[in-house]
Motif scaffolding. Structure first.
Motif, mmCIF file in Angstrom:
data_model
loop_
_atom_site.group_PDB
_atom_site.id
_atom_site.type_symbol
_atom_site.label_atom_id
_atom_site.label_comp_id
_atom_site.label_asym_id
_atom_site.label_seq_id
_atom_site.Cartn_x
_atom_site.Cartn_y
_atom_site.Cartn_z
ATOM 1 N N THR A 183 2.807 3.875 5.458
ATOM 2 C CA THR A 183 4.047 4.297 4.797
ATOM 3 C C THR A 183 4.080 5.802 4.547
ATOM 4 O OG1 THR A 183 3.131 3.700 2.636
ATOM 5 C CG2 THR A 183 4.556 2.079 3.721
ATOM 6 N N SER B 145 -7.180 -7.484 -0.423
ATOM 7 C CA SER B 145 -5.901 -6.950 -0.912
ATOM 8 C C SER B 145 -5.966 -5.433 -1.074
ATOM 9 C CB SER B 145 -5.524 -7.590 -2.248
ATOM 10 O OG SER B 145 -5.279 -8.960 -2.067
ATOM 11 N N ALA B 146 -7.093 -4.909 -1.566
ATOM 12 C CA ALA B 146 -7.239 -3.456 -1.717
ATOM 13 C C ALA B 146 -7.263 -2.773 -0.357
ATOM 14 C CB ALA B 146 -8.507 -3.125 -2.493
ATOM 15 N N ASP C 50 5.501 -4.412 5.280
ATOM 16 C CA ASP C 50 5.149 -5.367 4.237
ATOM 17 C C ASP C 50 4.484 -6.609 4.818
ATOM 18 O OD1 ASP C 50 6.037 -3.658 2.301
ATOM 19 O OD2 ASP C 50 7.975 -4.651 2.041
ATOM 20 N N GLN D 202 -13.389 -1.169 1.966
ATOM 21 C CA GLN D 202 -13.363 -1.744 0.620
ATOM 22 C C GLN D 202 -14.386 -2.864 0.592
ATOM 23 O OE1 GLN D 202 -11.728 -0.828 -2.070
ATOM 24 N NE2 GLN D 202 -10.361 0.678 -1.179
ATOM 25 N N PHE E 9 0.865 -7.332 4.009
ATOM 26 C CA PHE E 9 0.473 -8.038 2.793
ATOM 27 C C PHE E 9 0.310 -9.543 3.010
ATOM 28 C CE2 PHE E 9 2.412 -4.138 0.948
ATOM 29 C CZ PHE E 9 1.264 -3.660 0.352
ATOM 30 N N HIS F 84 -1.613 -0.008 4.232
ATOM 31 C CA HIS F 84 -0.163 0.116 4.004
ATOM 32 C C HIS F 84 0.180 1.529 3.537
ATOM 33 C CE1 HIS F 84 3.732 -0.566 1.956
ATOM 34 N NE2 HIS F 84 3.908 -1.490 2.886
ATOM 35 N N THR F 85 -0.666 2.096 2.674
ATOM 36 C CA THR F 85 -0.446 3.456 2.177
ATOM 37 C C THR F 85 -0.479 4.466 3.315
ATOM 38 O OG1 THR F 85 -1.384 2.902 0.018
ATOM 39 C CG2 THR F 85 -1.364 5.235 0.627
ATOM 40 N N VAL G 83 -5.848 -3.881 2.438
ATOM 41 C CA VAL G 83 -4.481 -3.950 2.974
ATOM 42 C C VAL G 83 -3.592 -2.914 2.299
ATOM 43 C CG1 VAL G 83 -2.425 -5.413 3.075
ATOM 44 C CG2 VAL G 83 -4.646 -6.339 3.744
ATOM 45 N N THR G 84 -3.767 -2.723 0.994
ATOM 46 C CA THR G 84 -2.993 -1.706 0.280
ATOM 47 C C THR G 84 -3.298 -0.314 0.837
ATOM 48 O OG1 THR G 84 -2.925 -3.070 -1.710
ATOM 49 C CG2 THR G 84 -2.521 -0.710 -1.989
ATOM 50 N N ASP G 85 -4.573 -0.035 1.123
ATOM 51 C CA ASP G 85 -4.946 1.254 1.716
ATOM 52 C C ASP G 85 -4.281 1.449 3.080
ATOM 53 O OD1 ASP G 85 -6.514 1.798 -0.479
ATOM 54 O OD2 ASP G 85 -8.436 1.528 0.552
#
Length: 189
Positions: free
Chosen positions: A107, A96-97, A19, A90, A22, A103-104, A99-101
């Motif tokens: 995880t 943010s998108a 996390d 991105q 983020f 992180h995905t 970082v989400t990728d």
């Protein structure tokens, strides 16, 4: 920690805090306003690919999940050391998108039991003069460090130290400089 571990010099490994990724959008604002570095829109996750069908399926599912539209924004490559890099792209305006990728990817691999294979994640930045900077997340340490390549096999150590000091309140920074590995030719940088 038990007395035997203390006497034998063993320590409990730091658990990755994915996390923390983020925190990168807030750190990016600091980098933009104080140092003039903007996100490039590219980032990557480095891991040692495991043998077997389970890993191949997990990797394929992650790529399909991230690359779910018409434009290919995910690519995979292998470096000269045999490490696999999964590069996500991105819009530079949507960190943010990205970082989400990232992180995905992390995880998903961790969730399928491949966490020990994860090495690092990297997000690229560039300033108006063309200098490149990567913020690297060390999976096994749970910390970040800046990497500023400057020509072939050279790095801008002064810039790295300046960025470390600049982002000390935004990110958990790796305190041991010996862990600030150069990532020459890293995809996404």
């Amino acid at each position: 920690m038990g007395i035997w571990n203390v006497l034998s010099g063993r320590s409990k490994p730091v658990r990755a805090n994915l996390d923390a990724l983020f925190s990168l959008p807030a750190a990016a604002i600091t980098l933009q306003t104080a140092a003039g570095f903007n996100p490039t829109g590219a980032g990557s996750v480095c891991y040692r690919a495991a043998e077997g069908a389970a890993f191949a399926q997990t990797q394929r599912e992650v790529v399909e999940l991230l690359d779910n539209d018409d434009d290919p924004d995910v690519e995979q490559s292998t470096d000269s050391f045999g490490f696999t890099w999964l590069v996500a792209r991105q819009s530079p305006d949507d960190l943010s998108a990205l970082v989400t990728d990232l992180h995905t990817v992390n995880t998903s691999l961790e969730g399928q039991g491949f966490g020990p294979s994860l090495l690092c994640s990297l997000v690229g930045f560039r300033d108006l003069s063309g200098r490149t900077l990567g913020l690297v997340y060390l999976y096994k340490q749970g910390t970040f460090y800046p990497f500023a390549p400057q020509g072939p096999q050279q790095r801008d150590n002064l810039l790295e130290i300046q960025v470390r000091d600049l982002l000390a309140n935004d990110l958990p920074i790796e305190p041991q400089l010996s862990r600030w590995m150069p990532l020459w030719g890293a995809p996404g940088l």
